[in-house]
Design an enzyme around this catalytic site. Structure first.
Site, PDB file in Angstrom:
ATOM      1  N   CYS A 252       8.325  -3.729 -10.534  1.00  0.00           N
ATOM      2  CA  CYS A 252       7.467  -4.372 -11.533  1.00  0.00           C
ATOM      3  C   CYS A 252       6.146  -4.764 -10.881  1.00  0.00           C
ATOM      4  O   CYS A 252       5.828  -5.953 -10.757  1.00  0.00           O
ATOM      5  CB  CYS A 252       8.172  -5.596 -12.090  1.00  0.00           C
ATOM      6  SG  CYS A 252       9.648  -5.127 -12.951  1.00  0.00           S
ATOM      7  N   GLU A 253       5.417  -3.804 -10.436  1.00  0.00           N
ATOM      8  CA  GLU A 253       4.100  -4.012  -9.800  1.00  0.00           C
ATOM      9  C   GLU A 253       3.296  -2.762 -10.058  1.00  0.00           C
ATOM     10  O   GLU A 253       3.765  -1.649  -9.762  1.00  0.00           O
ATOM     11  CB  GLU A 253       4.246  -4.125  -8.280  1.00  0.00           C
ATOM     12  CG  GLU A 253       4.769  -5.422  -7.835  1.00  0.00           C
ATOM     13  CD  GLU A 253       3.930  -6.103  -6.761  1.00  0.00           C
ATOM     14  OE1 GLU A 253       2.755  -5.719  -6.556  1.00  0.00           O
ATOM     15  OE2 GLU A 253       4.466  -7.015  -6.159  1.00  0.00           O
TER      16      GLU A 253
ATOM     17  N   TYR B 270      -1.086   1.245   3.537  1.00  0.00           N
ATOM     18  CA  TYR B 270      -2.202   1.890   4.247  1.00  0.00           C
ATOM     19  C   TYR B 270      -2.873   2.989   3.432  1.00  0.00           C
ATOM     20  O   TYR B 270      -3.746   3.684   3.955  1.00  0.00           O
ATOM     21  CB  TYR B 270      -1.720   2.559   5.547  1.00  0.00           C
ATOM     22  CG  TYR B 270      -0.715   1.778   6.347  1.00  0.00           C
ATOM     23  CD1 TYR B 270      -1.057   0.556   6.925  1.00  0.00           C
ATOM     24  CD2 TYR B 270       0.575   2.259   6.532  1.00  0.00           C
ATOM     25  CE1 TYR B 270      -0.136  -0.160   7.670  1.00  0.00           C
ATOM     26  CE2 TYR B 270       1.506   1.548   7.286  1.00  0.00           C
ATOM     27  CZ  TYR B 270       1.146   0.341   7.847  1.00  0.00           C
ATOM     28  OH  TYR B 270       2.055  -0.356   8.573  1.00  0.00           O
TER      29      TYR B 270
ATOM     30  N   GLY C  80       1.276   6.050  19.727  1.00  0.00           N
ATOM     31  CA  GLY C  80       0.084   6.518  19.030  1.00  0.00           C
ATOM     32  C   GLY C  80      -0.072   8.023  18.975  1.00  0.00           C
ATOM     33  O   GLY C  80      -1.057   8.512  18.423  1.00  0.00           O
TER      34      GLY C  80
ATOM     35  N   ARG D 110       4.481   2.625   3.246  1.00  0.00           N
ATOM     36  CA  ARG D 110       3.253   3.153   3.870  1.00  0.00           C
ATOM     37  C   ARG D 110       2.147   3.482   2.861  1.00  0.00           C
ATOM     38  O   ARG D 110       0.989   3.159   3.100  1.00  0.00           O
ATOM     39  CB  ARG D 110       3.558   4.369   4.745  1.00  0.00           C
ATOM     40  CG  ARG D 110       4.535   4.057   5.890  1.00  0.00           C
ATOM     41  CD  ARG D 110       4.621   5.174   6.908  1.00  0.00           C
ATOM     42  NE  ARG D 110       3.453   5.214   7.751  1.00  0.00           N
ATOM     43  CZ  ARG D 110       2.507   6.107   7.693  1.00  0.00           C
ATOM     44  NH1 ARG D 110       2.607   7.108   6.830  1.00  0.00           N
ATOM     45  NH2 ARG D 110       1.466   6.052   8.484  1.00  0.00           N
TER      46      ARG D 110
END
Ligand code: LLP
Length: 420
Positions: free
Chosen positions: A341-342, A313, A229, A309
Site C-alpha cells: 500500500c505505497e 536506489y 565494489g 533496490r
C-alpha cells in the site's frame, strides 16, 4: 530495450529447471539461486591471495556454506553475521583470519564477541581503536581507510570522500597508528572499500593512495585489501569488469610495497555483489494487469518488502516473463509494481522515483515475472512491511533445487510479540 540471450524478456529455465515448475513447486514470490553461477564467479577471482566474501550481500547459510567449501573466507559486519559464519562452518580464528569483523563502530555485543572469540577486526574509526585497545591490550588490527575520494552507483552507496561515514580519514593515519601502539596493537593491514566500479583511472588513484598509506604505516603491514565494489552488469549496456586488469593494478601495488618493505604482502579482495548478484532470480506471479490512462501495469506478488533496490536506489534489474502457456512474444511497455500500500512500490523506477516502463512480453494473470540479478542485496534487505512474510529461498545445485529457507508463516510474523 535491446533484447539479447543474456537478458531475454522470457526466461523458460533457471539453472536448467523450468521456471514454471519452480514457481509451482515453491510458490511465489521465491528467490532462486544458481550455485554454479556463484562458483564460476569465485573462479574468476582466484588470482587474489584471499577472496573474502562480503556476506551482507546474501547471507543465507546454504550460500555461505557453498562459498566456504570453495575456500573463500568471509567478512562480517555485525554479531549476527559472525554467528552466521560460525553456523555455516567457518572457524572464527586462523591465519589468514577466516572471519574479519569490519565496521565503523562496535556496539557493546560486537565488542564483547570479537574480544571473547579473538576475531580479527578491521577498524573504521579512532574510537574503535581505543575501545578495542582498552579491552585487549595487545594484538593485531587492520584499518579501513577513507582516502578522501570515492565512487559508487548512487549517493547512498558511495563509500569514500568527506560525505561518507566509512573508514578512518586519511589524514588521521599517524594519529591512529600511535593510538594503536599505545594499546600494544600492531597495524598489520590496510583496507579500502570505496566502490571503484569499472573506472580504472579511479582505481589507479585508489591503488596509489593505498601504496602511500601503507608506506606511511611501514614494516608492520602484511595485508592490503581492495575491499568490495567489483561491479556486475545489470543492463545489457553495462560493461563487465576486466578482472585481469583489475587484479594487475592491485598486484603492481602489492609488488611495489613488497619491494619497499622487504617482506611478502597478501592481497585480499572482498566482493559481495560480484559473487552472488547474477546468481539470483526473484520469481513472482502476475496477479493483476490493469491500465491507468496511458500506462499498463503488471502487478506482481512481490514488492519492495522483497527487493528494495529499485525503490532505494532506482536500481535497474532485468526482468523476464515465464508464461504458463506458450504464446507469441509481442512486447508492450509496462510498469511493474508490487502489492504494497505505497505508490512507490514500483520495480520500474529511476532514482528519485520517476516511474519508468519496461518492454516485456504480453502476459496475463497467472504468468510469472522474474526479476533477475537479484542475488545480491535482495533477500537480505527484505522486510516484513505490510506484514508480508519473507519469501522462500531455493538453491539449485547440479540441476537439483532445494529449499534453503521456507516461506515465513503468517503466525511467525508476530511470534515474538507480547500481548497484554
Ligand atoms: N566490503 C565492505 C567493507 C563493504 O562495506 C561492502 C559493501 C562490501 C565489501 C561489498 O561491496 P560489493 O562488492 O557488494 O559492492 N545495498 C547496496 C550496496 C551496499 C554496499 C555496502 N557495502 C546495493 O544494493 O547496491
Amino acid at each position: 530495450m535491446a533484447i539479447t540471450d543474456q537478458f531475454a524478456p522470457t526466461l523458460p529455465m533457471i539453472a536448467g529447471v523450468p521456471t514454471t515448475q519452480l514457481a509451482k513447486q515453491f510458490g511465489t514470490p521465491t528467490y532462486i539461486y544458481d550455485a554454479s553461477s556463484i562458483l564460476q564467479r569465485i573462479e574468476q577471482l582466484r588470482r587474489f591471495d584471499v577472496i573474502r566474501y562480503a556476506q551482507k550481500a546474501n547471507s543465507n547459510l546454504a550460500v555461505l556454506d557453498l562459498i566456504r567449501r570453495s575456500g573463500v573466507l568471509v567478512d562480517a559486519v555485525s554479531v549476527g553475521e559472525i554467528y552466521r559464519a560460525k553456523r555455516a562452518g567457518y572457524s572464527l580464528t586462523g591465519n589468514p583470519a577466516p572471519v574479519v569483523y569490519t565496521a565503523d563502530i562496535f556496539d557493546q555485543a560486537a565488542l564483547d564477541l570479537v574480544v571473547d572469540e579473538k576475531i580479527h577486526v578491521n577498524l573504521g574509526s579512532p574510537d574503535m581503536i581505543s575501545q578495542y585497545g582498552e579491552r585487549v591490550k595487545s594484538g593485531e588490527i587492520t584499518l579501513r581507510i577513507n582516502p578522501g575520494f570515492g565512487h559508487g552507483h548512487s549517493q547512498k552507496t558511495n563509500t569514500g570522500g568527506e560525505h561518507s561515514k566509512h573508514g578512518i580519514w586519511h589524514d588521521q593515519l599517524e594519529e591512529c597508528t600511535k593510538l594503536a601502539a599505545k594499546y600494544g596493537l600492531a597495524v598489520t593491514g590496510l583496507h579500502m572499500h570505496i566502490g571503484s566500479g569499472t573506472d580504472f583511472e579511479h582505481l589507479s588513484q585508489v591503488c596509489t593512495a593505498m601504496l602511500q598509506m601503507a608506506r606511511r604505516v611501514g614494516q608492520s603491514i602484511h595485508v592490503i585489501s581492495a575491499g568490495g565494489g567489483l561491479p556486475t552488469a545489470y543492463r545489457d549496456s553495462d560493461e563487465s569488469v576486466d578482472i585481469d586488469r583489475y587484479f594487475d593494478l592491485w598486484d603492481q601495488t602489492r609488488r611495489q610495497l613488497q619491494q619497499d618493505l622487504g617482506h611478502p604482502i597478501s592481497l585480499e579482495i572482498e566482493p559481495g555483489r560480484f559473487l552472488v548478484a547474477d546468481a539470483g532470480y526473484l520469481v513472482t506471479e502476475i496477479r493483476a494487469v490493469k491500465t491507468m490512462g496511458e500506462n499498463l501495469f503488471y502487478l506482481v506478488d512481490a514488492g519492495f518488502n522483497n527487493l528494495a533496490r529499485p525503490i532505494m536506489y532506482g536500481a535497474y534489474h532485468p526482468m523476464a516473463i515465464a508464461h504458463r502457456q506458450p504464446r507469441d512474444l509481442k512486447l508492450q511497455a509496462v510498469v511493474v509494481g508490487g502489492p504494497l500500500c505505497e505508490s512507490g512500490d514500483i520495480f520500474t523506477q529511476q532514482e528519485g522515483g520517476l516511474v519508468d516502463t519496461r518492454n516485456l512480453p504480453v502476459a496475463s494473470v497467472g504468468d510469472y515475472l522474474v526479476i533477475q540479478c537479484a542475488g545480491a542485496y535482495g533477500f537480505v534487505m527484505s522486510s516484513n512491511y505490510n506484514s508480508k512474510p519473507f519469501a522462500t529461498e531455493v538453491l539449485i545445485e547440479n540441476g537439483q533445487p532445494r529449499v534453503i529457507r521456507p516461506r515465513q508463516k503468517p503466525e511467525e510474523l508476530y511470534a515474538s510479540e507480547i500481548l497484554d
